[in-house]
Design a protein around this motif. Structure first.
Motif, PDB file in Angstrom:
ATOM      1  N   PHE A  50       0.833  -1.203   0.000  1.00 13.14           N
ATOM      2  CA  PHE A  50       0.000   0.000   0.000  1.00 13.14           C
ATOM      3  C   PHE A  50       0.872   1.260   0.000  1.00 13.14           C
ATOM      4  CE2 PHE A  50      -3.393  -2.808   1.735  1.00 13.14           C
ATOM      5  CZ  PHE A  50      -4.367  -2.497   0.804  1.00 13.14           C
ATOM      6  N   GLY A  51       2.015   1.181   0.673  1.00  9.61           N
ATOM      7  CA  GLY A  51       2.903   2.330   0.699  1.00  9.61           C
ATOM      8  C   GLY A  51       3.379   2.718  -0.681  1.00  9.61           C
ATOM      9  N   GLY A  52       3.742   1.712  -1.485  1.00  8.17           N
ATOM     10  CA  GLY A  52       4.238   1.975  -2.826  1.00  8.17           C
ATOM     11  C   GLY A  52       3.194   2.591  -3.732  1.00  8.17           C
ATOM     12  N   ILE A  53       1.966   2.016  -3.742  1.00 10.11           N
ATOM     13  CA  ILE A  53       0.942   2.524  -4.645  1.00 10.11           C
ATOM     14  C   ILE A  53       0.429   3.893  -4.198  1.00 10.11           C
ATOM     15  CG2 ILE A  53      -0.952   1.309  -3.484  1.00 10.11           C
ATOM     16  CD1 ILE A  53      -0.557   2.131  -7.257  1.00 10.11           C
ATOM     17  N   CYS A  54       0.338   4.121  -2.881  1.00  8.79           N
ATOM     18  CA  CYS A  54      -0.115   5.424  -2.392  1.00  8.79           C
ATOM     19  C   CYS A  54       0.902   6.511  -2.735  1.00  8.79           C
ATOM     20  CB  CYS A  54      -0.358   5.380  -0.886  1.00  8.79           C
ATOM     21  SG  CYS A  54      -1.808   4.400  -0.412  1.00  8.79           S
ATOM     22  N   THR A  55       2.184   6.205  -2.610  1.00  7.09           N
ATOM     23  CA  THR A  55       3.227   7.164  -2.975  1.00  7.09           C
ATOM     24  C   THR A  55       3.141   7.502  -4.458  1.00  7.09           C
ATOM     25  OG1 THR A  55       4.700   6.338  -1.244  1.00  7.09           O
ATOM     26  CG2 THR A  55       5.718   7.555  -3.052  1.00  7.09           C
ATOM     27  N   TYR A  56       2.885   6.470  -5.271  1.00  8.90           N
ATOM     28  CA  TYR A  56       2.791   6.700  -6.725  1.00  8.90           C
ATOM     29  C   TYR A  56       1.615   7.610  -7.074  1.00  8.90           C
ATOM     30  CZ  TYR A  56       1.709   5.875 -11.617  1.00  8.90           C
ATOM     31  OH  TYR A  56       1.413   6.064 -12.939  1.00  8.90           O
ATOM     32  N   VAL A  57       0.427   7.314  -6.542  1.00 11.56           N
ATOM     33  CA  VAL A  57      -0.746   8.081  -6.958  1.00 11.56           C
ATOM     34  C   VAL A  57      -0.720   9.511  -6.431  1.00 11.56           C
ATOM     35  CG1 VAL A  57      -2.166   6.007  -7.158  1.00 11.56           C
ATOM     36  CG2 VAL A  57      -2.199   7.321  -5.025  1.00 11.56           C
ATOM     37  N   PHE A  58       0.024   9.761  -5.367  1.00  2.51           N
ATOM     38  CA  PHE A  58       0.110  11.116  -4.831  1.00  2.51           C
ATOM     39  C   PHE A  58       1.203  11.947  -5.511  1.00  2.51           C
ATOM     40  CE2 PHE A  58      -2.687   9.940  -1.407  1.00  2.51           C
ATOM     41  CZ  PHE A  58      -3.179  11.142  -0.912  1.00  2.51           C
ATOM     42  N   GLY A  59       1.859  11.384  -6.511  1.00  2.35           N
ATOM     43  CA  GLY A  59       2.973  12.077  -7.157  1.00  2.35           C
ATOM     44  C   GLY A  59       2.607  13.467  -7.659  1.00  2.35           C
ATOM     45  N   GLU A  60       3.390  14.470  -7.287  1.00  2.00           N
ATOM     46  CA  GLU A  60       3.095  15.854  -7.670  1.00  2.00           C
ATOM     47  C   GLU A  60       3.149  16.035  -9.179  1.00  2.00           C
ATOM     48  OE1 GLU A  60       5.655  18.486  -5.591  1.00  2.00           O
ATOM     49  OE2 GLU A  60       4.884  17.956  -3.592  1.00  2.00           O
ATOM     50  N   GLU A  61       4.074  15.312  -9.835  1.00  2.00           N
ATOM     51  CA  GLU A  61       4.209  15.470 -11.290  1.00  2.00           C
ATOM     52  C   GLU A  61       3.001  14.929 -12.034  1.00  2.00           C
ATOM     53  OE1 GLU A  61       5.606  11.353 -10.309  1.00  2.00           O
ATOM     54  OE2 GLU A  61       5.708  13.345  -9.400  1.00  2.00           O
ATOM     55  N   LYS A  62       2.129  14.189 -11.328  1.00  3.83           N
ATOM     56  CA  LYS A  62       0.935  13.618 -11.947  1.00  3.83           C
ATOM     57  C   LYS A  62      -0.255  14.576 -11.909  1.00  3.83           C
ATOM     58  CE  LYS A  62       2.959   9.569 -12.422  1.00  3.83           C
ATOM     59  NZ  LYS A  62       3.284   8.995 -13.754  1.00  3.83           N
ATOM     60  N   GLY A  63      -0.124  15.675 -11.195  1.00  7.86           N
ATOM     61  CA  GLY A  63      -1.286  16.553 -11.006  1.00  7.86           C
ATOM     62  C   GLY A  63      -2.361  15.834 -10.220  1.00  7.86           C
ATOM     63  N   ALA A  64      -1.957  15.102  -9.189  1.00  7.69           N
ATOM     64  CA  ALA A  64      -2.873  14.228  -8.455  1.00  7.69           C
ATOM     65  C   ALA A  64      -3.946  15.012  -7.699  1.00  7.69           C
ATOM     66  CB  ALA A  64      -2.086  13.353  -7.487  1.00  7.69           C
ATOM     67  N   GLU A  65      -5.147  14.455  -7.709  1.00  6.80           N
ATOM     68  CA  GLU A  65      -6.271  15.036  -6.969  1.00  6.80           C
ATOM     69  C   GLU A  65      -7.125  13.894  -6.421  1.00  6.80           C
ATOM     70  OE1 GLU A  65     -10.041  18.135  -7.601  1.00  6.80           O
ATOM     71  OE2 GLU A  65      -8.801  17.533  -9.316  1.00  6.80           O
ATOM     72  N   VAL A  66      -7.243  13.825  -5.104  1.00  4.16           N
ATOM     73  CA  VAL A  66      -8.063  12.785  -4.482  1.00  4.16           C
ATOM     74  C   VAL A  66      -9.533  13.153  -4.658  1.00  4.16           C
ATOM     75  CG1 VAL A  66      -8.593  11.534  -2.375  1.00  4.16           C
ATOM     76  CG2 VAL A  66      -6.248  12.305  -2.791  1.00  4.16           C
ATOM     77  N   LEU A  67     -10.275  12.281  -5.349  1.00  2.00           N
ATOM     78  CA  LEU A  67     -11.694  12.561  -5.615  1.00  2.00           C
ATOM     79  C   LEU A  67     -12.617  11.966  -4.555  1.00  2.00           C
ATOM     80  CD1 LEU A  67     -11.978  12.041  -9.481  1.00  2.00           C
ATOM     81  CD2 LEU A  67     -11.235  14.051  -8.199  1.00  2.00           C
ATOM     82  N   ALA A  68     -12.265  10.821  -4.013  1.00  5.19           N
ATOM     83  CA  ALA A  68     -13.148  10.170  -3.031  1.00  5.19           C
ATOM     84  C   ALA A  68     -12.361   9.129  -2.260  1.00  5.19           C
ATOM     85  CB  ALA A  68     -14.335   9.521  -3.733  1.00  5.19           C
ATOM     86  N   THR A  69     -12.763   8.904  -1.023  1.00  4.14           N
ATOM     87  CA  THR A  69     -12.155   7.853  -0.209  1.00  4.14           C
ATOM     88  C   THR A  69     -13.233   7.198   0.647  1.00  4.14           C
ATOM     89  OG1 THR A  69     -11.660   9.336   1.649  1.00  4.14           O
ATOM     90  CG2 THR A  69      -9.947   9.078  -0.036  1.00  4.14           C
ATOM     91  N   GLU A  70     -12.949   5.998   1.073  1.00  2.51           N
ATOM     92  CA  GLU A  70     -13.820   5.278   2.003  1.00  2.51           C
ATOM     93  C   GLU A  70     -12.939   4.614   3.051  1.00  2.51           C
ATOM     94  OE1 GLU A  70     -16.978   3.714   4.008  1.00  2.51           O
ATOM     95  OE2 GLU A  70     -17.118   5.104   2.298  1.00  2.51           O
ATOM     96  N   GLY A  71     -12.991   5.130   4.281  1.00  2.00           N
ATOM     97  CA  GLY A  71     -12.271   4.500   5.376  1.00  2.00           C
ATOM     98  C   GLY A  71     -10.800   4.829   5.472  1.00  2.00           C
ATOM     99  N   VAL A  72     -10.298   5.744   4.636  1.00  2.00           N
ATOM    100  CA  VAL A  72      -8.885   6.138   4.710  1.00  2.00           C
ATOM    101  C   VAL A  72      -8.789   7.656   4.598  1.00  2.00           C
ATOM    102  CG1 VAL A  72      -8.003   3.975   3.745  1.00  2.00           C
ATOM    103  CG2 VAL A  72      -8.575   5.858   2.211  1.00  2.00           C
TER     104      VAL A  72
END
Length: 324
Positions: A11-33
């Protein structure tokens, strides 16, 4: 719409990847995290993971993507709605386990990453069986439900156009690969796959050993292509394993469709019989009324005929004048 599913451990690896600044990441929705950082999100996923510590690969990562033509209509809200529907189509309860949806804006086409904890809120395992086929079917279903451009058609159009610029053997290889990707998920036997490929103009030469598929060669426009040349998944041995693994599910799906059709036919027949019964009853009632009326009229005529007629008055004729 495309949904590429990968099962992993970290989970650490995939969460770090999706939060990457160069990706223009934006969290749209979460459940329980928590959505405050990659570290917080991974910690929450890992905390629930402890409910089922024997599950090594607890990470389900789905890369969701849509054609560039959908960019204008795929708002954050609509993307979240589709992602929730995708989870349900994959038999994942959106309220029964942890997940997070993160949109990236580093590509021309709209896309997002869906992280799901395969350890649900009760500690049970979220199944990962037949992920490829289930995701493919879910995407086709959601395209129709939400009126989306078919990513499969766009991809095939692009590949078809690309084939025109390729050498003949490479173009034939790409055509056969496309046909296999369409037909293999629905085949329950090598014979079914062969028949489907032949409908696309592709010959199939199969070699069997002890009634089990061992090797396969595909022929298209004079080019002979071994299954292993098209990809490891398309070797004779791996094709046999794939078909055997999906037999039960495909047959069950067909049975469900057949049962649904039979149920519909029975329901329709029942409605038709009910309508016929109402019409027959109405006609019978009308006929009975007509018969009763006719009987009344006949009885009235009989009564009139049997009623004594009053005597008719007699007329006396006087004698005439005699002529003498």
């Amino acid at each position: 719409m495309i949904g590429k599913v990968k099962i992993g451990k970290s989970f650490g690896g995939i969460c770090t990847y999706v939060f990457g600044e160069e990706k223009g990441a934006e969290v749209l929705a979460t459940e329980g995290v928590r959505d405050t950082s990659a570290a917080h999100m991974a910690a929450d996923f890992n905390a629930q993971r402890e409910l089922n510590p024997n599950l090594g690969k607890a990470v389900m990562h789905v890369a969701l993507a849509w054609p560039a033509e959908e960019k204008a209509q795929l708002s954050n809200e609509r993307m979240e709605e589709i992602a929730r529907a995708y989870l349900k189509a994959m038999k994942v309860d959106p309220e029964g386990t942890q997940w997070a949806l993160v949109r990236h804006r580093d590509k021309d086409h709209p896309h997002a990453h869906l992280i799901v904890n395969r350890v649900d809120n009760e500690g049970a395992t979220v199944s990962d069986q037949h992920n490829y086929r289930n995701s493919l079917e879910a995407c086709r279903k959601l395209e129709k439900q939400y009126g989306l451009v078919s990513a499969q058609e766009v991809s095939q159009d692009n590949r078809r156009a690309g084939r025109e610029d390729l050498p003949a053997r490479a173009a034939a290889k790409l055509y056969v690969q496309d046909a296999l990707s369409r037909h293999l998920p629905h085949a329950t036997s090598p014979e079914e796959l062969t028949a489907a490929m032949q409908r696309d103009g592709i010959g199939v030469q199969a070699t069997y050993q002890k009634e089990k598929l061992q090797a396969v060669v595909f022929e298209y426009e004079g080019h002979h292509l071994k299954g292993s040349e098209l990809g490891r998944a398309y070797s004779g041995n791996n094709l046999a394993k794939t078909i055997e693994a999906q037999q039960d599910q495909v047959q069950q799906q067909r049975a469900e469709v057949g049962a649904a059709g039979q149920q519909y036919g029975q329901h329709r027949m029942a409605l038709e019989l009910e309508a016929f019964g109402r019409e027959y009853a109405a006609q019978k009632e009308q006929a009975e009324k007509q018969a009763q009326e006719a009987e009344k009229q006949a009885q009235e005529r009989t009564r009139l005929e049997q009623t004594p007629k009053p005597p008719q008055p007699s007329i006396e004729r006087s004698g005439g004048y005699g002529i003498t």
